[in-house]
Design a protein around this motif. Sequence first.
Motif, PDB file in Angstrom:
ATOM      1  N   LYS B 117      -9.162   7.171  -3.954  1.00  0.00           N
ATOM      2  CA  LYS B 117      -7.747   7.300  -3.557  1.00  0.00           C
ATOM      3  C   LYS B 117      -7.117   8.569  -4.109  1.00  0.00           C
ATOM      4  O   LYS B 117      -6.047   8.982  -3.652  1.00  0.00           O
ATOM      5  CB  LYS B 117      -6.978   6.059  -4.009  1.00  0.00           C
ATOM      6  N   THR B 118      -7.749   9.185  -5.093  1.00  0.00           N
ATOM      7  CA  THR B 118      -7.178  10.432  -5.651  1.00  0.00           C
ATOM      8  C   THR B 118      -7.900  11.674  -5.121  1.00  0.00           C
ATOM      9  O   THR B 118      -7.554  12.784  -5.487  1.00  0.00           O
ATOM     10  CB  THR B 118      -7.279  10.456  -7.184  1.00  0.00           C
ATOM     11  N   ALA B 237       1.135   4.025   7.721  1.00  0.00           N
ATOM     12  CA  ALA B 237       1.872   3.332   6.653  1.00  0.00           C
ATOM     13  C   ALA B 237       1.704   1.824   6.812  1.00  0.00           C
ATOM     14  O   ALA B 237       1.435   1.106   5.832  1.00  0.00           O
ATOM     15  CB  ALA B 237       3.339   3.732   6.694  1.00  0.00           C
ATOM     16  N   ALA B 238       1.823   1.342   8.060  1.00  0.00           N
ATOM     17  CA  ALA B 238       1.664  -0.104   8.311  1.00  0.00           C
ATOM     18  C   ALA B 238       0.246  -0.552   7.953  1.00  0.00           C
ATOM     19  O   ALA B 238       0.043  -1.619   7.356  1.00  0.00           O
ATOM     20  CB  ALA B 238       1.961  -0.405   9.777  1.00  0.00           C
ATOM     21  N   PHE B 239      -0.728   0.255   8.292  1.00  0.00           N
ATOM     22  CA  PHE B 239      -2.145  -0.037   8.015  1.00  0.00           C
ATOM     23  C   PHE B 239      -2.366  -0.198   6.494  1.00  0.00           C
ATOM     24  O   PHE B 239      -2.977  -1.179   6.042  1.00  0.00           O
ATOM     25  CB  PHE B 239      -2.970   1.127   8.570  1.00  0.00           C
ATOM     26  N   HIS B 240      -1.835   0.725   5.721  1.00  0.00           N
ATOM     27  CA  HIS B 240      -2.059   0.663   4.267  1.00  0.00           C
ATOM     28  C   HIS B 240      -1.256  -0.457   3.609  1.00  0.00           C
ATOM     29  O   HIS B 240      -1.727  -1.057   2.641  1.00  0.00           O
ATOM     30  CB  HIS B 240      -1.749   2.015   3.625  1.00  0.00           C
ATOM     31  N   LEU B 252      -1.722   3.501  -1.234  1.00  0.00           N
ATOM     32  CA  LEU B 252      -0.500   4.287  -1.064  1.00  0.00           C
ATOM     33  C   LEU B 252      -0.007   4.952  -2.342  1.00  0.00           C
ATOM     34  O   LEU B 252       0.773   5.899  -2.278  1.00  0.00           O
ATOM     35  CB  LEU B 252       0.597   3.407  -0.466  1.00  0.00           C
ATOM     36  N   LYS B 253      -0.477   4.492  -3.486  1.00  0.00           N
ATOM     37  CA  LYS B 253       0.013   5.074  -4.741  1.00  0.00           C
ATOM     38  C   LYS B 253      -0.157   6.597  -4.726  1.00  0.00           C
ATOM     39  O   LYS B 253       0.782   7.326  -5.018  1.00  0.00           O
ATOM     40  CB  LYS B 253      -0.743   4.471  -5.923  1.00  0.00           C
ATOM     41  N   SER B 256       0.557   8.301  -0.657  1.00  0.00           N
ATOM     42  CA  SER B 256       1.940   8.498  -0.200  1.00  0.00           C
ATOM     43  C   SER B 256       2.338   9.962  -0.268  1.00  0.00           C
ATOM     44  O   SER B 256       3.155  10.422   0.540  1.00  0.00           O
ATOM     45  CB  SER B 256       2.910   7.665  -1.038  1.00  0.00           C
ATOM     46  N   GLY B 257       1.779  10.693  -1.233  1.00  0.00           N
ATOM     47  CA  GLY B 257       2.063  12.131  -1.321  1.00  0.00           C
ATOM     48  C   GLY B 257       1.651  12.832  -0.032  1.00  0.00           C
ATOM     49  O   GLY B 257       2.390  13.663   0.515  1.00  0.00           O
ATOM     50  N   ALA B 258       0.479  12.468   0.480  1.00  0.00           N
ATOM     51  CA  ALA B 258      -0.007  13.055   1.731  1.00  0.00           C
ATOM     52  C   ALA B 258       0.852  12.582   2.900  1.00  0.00           C
ATOM     53  O   ALA B 258       1.132  13.346   3.830  1.00  0.00           O
ATOM     54  CB  ALA B 258      -1.462  12.657   1.947  1.00  0.00           C
ATOM     55  N   TYR B 259       1.267  11.302   2.836  1.00  0.00           N
ATOM     56  CA  TYR B 259       2.119  10.791   3.912  1.00  0.00           C
ATOM     57  C   TYR B 259       3.496  11.466   3.922  1.00  0.00           C
ATOM     58  O   TYR B 259       4.128  11.574   4.968  1.00  0.00           O
ATOM     59  CB  TYR B 259       2.229   9.255   3.806  1.00  0.00           C
ATOM     60  N   LEU B 260       3.951  11.918   2.748  1.00  0.00           N
ATOM     61  CA  LEU B 260       5.213  12.667   2.714  1.00  0.00           C
ATOM     62  C   LEU B 260       5.073  13.980   3.493  1.00  0.00           C
ATOM     63  O   LEU B 260       6.028  14.441   4.123  1.00  0.00           O
ATOM     64  CB  LEU B 260       5.622  12.954   1.260  1.00  0.00           C
TER      65      LEU B 260
END
Lengths: 162, 282
Positions: B117-118, B237-240, B252-253, B256-260
């Motif tokens: 995840k990182t 976002a819904a998937f995660h 998402l922890k 979320s940075g990538a999603y931003l």
Amino acid sequence: MSIDVLSNLYGPAFCAVLLAVLVWISVVGRDRWPFSCYPMFSIKMDDRHLSVFSVALDQGEGGITRWKPEFHRLPRAFDKAFRETMSQAAKSQLEAMGKGGISTEQRALFAMIAAGLDENETRETEAIMLVRRRFQRGSSGIYSLDEIPVLRVPIAQLRHSP
Amino acid sequence: MSPNFFDATTVNLVAIAADIYALYIAVVVAFALPVHWRFLNFPPTAIYNRPPRILGRFQVPPMKPTTIVAFQVVFVSALVCAVIADGLLHKLSLITALVAYFPVFSAVAGLETNARKTYLIPLFLVVFIAAPNSGGNWHSESVYWPIWALKLLICQIYVSAAFQKLRNHGVGWFSQSSLGVYLLRLDLYEDNPWARKLNSRPHIYKPISFATLCFQATFWIVLVIPITTPAYLIFGAAFHIGIFVLMRINYLKYLSGAYLILLLDSLYILLPNRHFYVLLGL
């Protein structure tokens, strides 16, 4: 080539190299930190995978409770480690016979768990157990859980482990 | 605005993305420090004695918890410095953060919120380091390709995940009850109430698996049709969130940075110039 042409090529060249690396890692299907092929949930799973080794704390009159450390993925790491010791069981069977039924590797794993118990848990726990947890599919297709104790080590023995 | 690979952007989208991402990761890692400290000092975590090797070759040497935490402080400080600084200092801060990432996350790779995840963090940092003007003024024009490269990195997660599923199972991946078995196995380890609830409704696995595979296998569309980015942002976002609820896996922890960045790109695509500038206070 002029600087302008080179600077115009820089972005596409960078992205082309990145794309090539990402395609390669995905096709090869390996992890090369920090690159990954992200194989999560791609392994074929069936009912044979519904059997794990779980750690439990025997608290005497308090009953037997599952070991639930703060880091909730730890039990699966111990399942894997105990599984590996089981496959070595035949090899270390003779050794195990003389040490209360568990091998040196298994004792080390139990000692690791014991070292992580807090004061209350250590005081209340008589022994650490390894339990085989398994889901079995019934004739109606619904799964039922059964648990079979496999190993039990008194915590006093682990305190005196080297 | 629907920018393509070779376009220039009317604002410095790369600098905005670099600042948002660096600040987000700095805050998340700063808040994770106590958890990382407890993890490093919890004896059973010694079971994770095989941390990943950098590029599969180079092992980060074992370090004391205090040294690892010192690297985390350097990592967070470098990211904050990258947000504040411009020009060369900005780039040097990103390089420092990139170097510090490996000792920090090698030691805590076993933590459930970490591991793969990182993995995007150092790759994003490399893109920001390579991007021209990533530490520049938000008002200035810039190039779009670094944003495209960031989207490519996000895209690879999903497309590769779909590819691995198809390689191992073929299109039959969604037609079997593999997801149900995953949930039940999770239940064996750490009590998953959803596993038993869904176990009595096995027909639900098929549509969930089908939707997952469709979402992952088609994520590459955001690279060629940028206007689809907002839709994939919402699906992603819904998937995660679904994965977190069903399986207690918190992607998402850090993701979320990538999603931003996807959100920033979506706003840039959807909003008229004037509104986009107002939103960012430009």
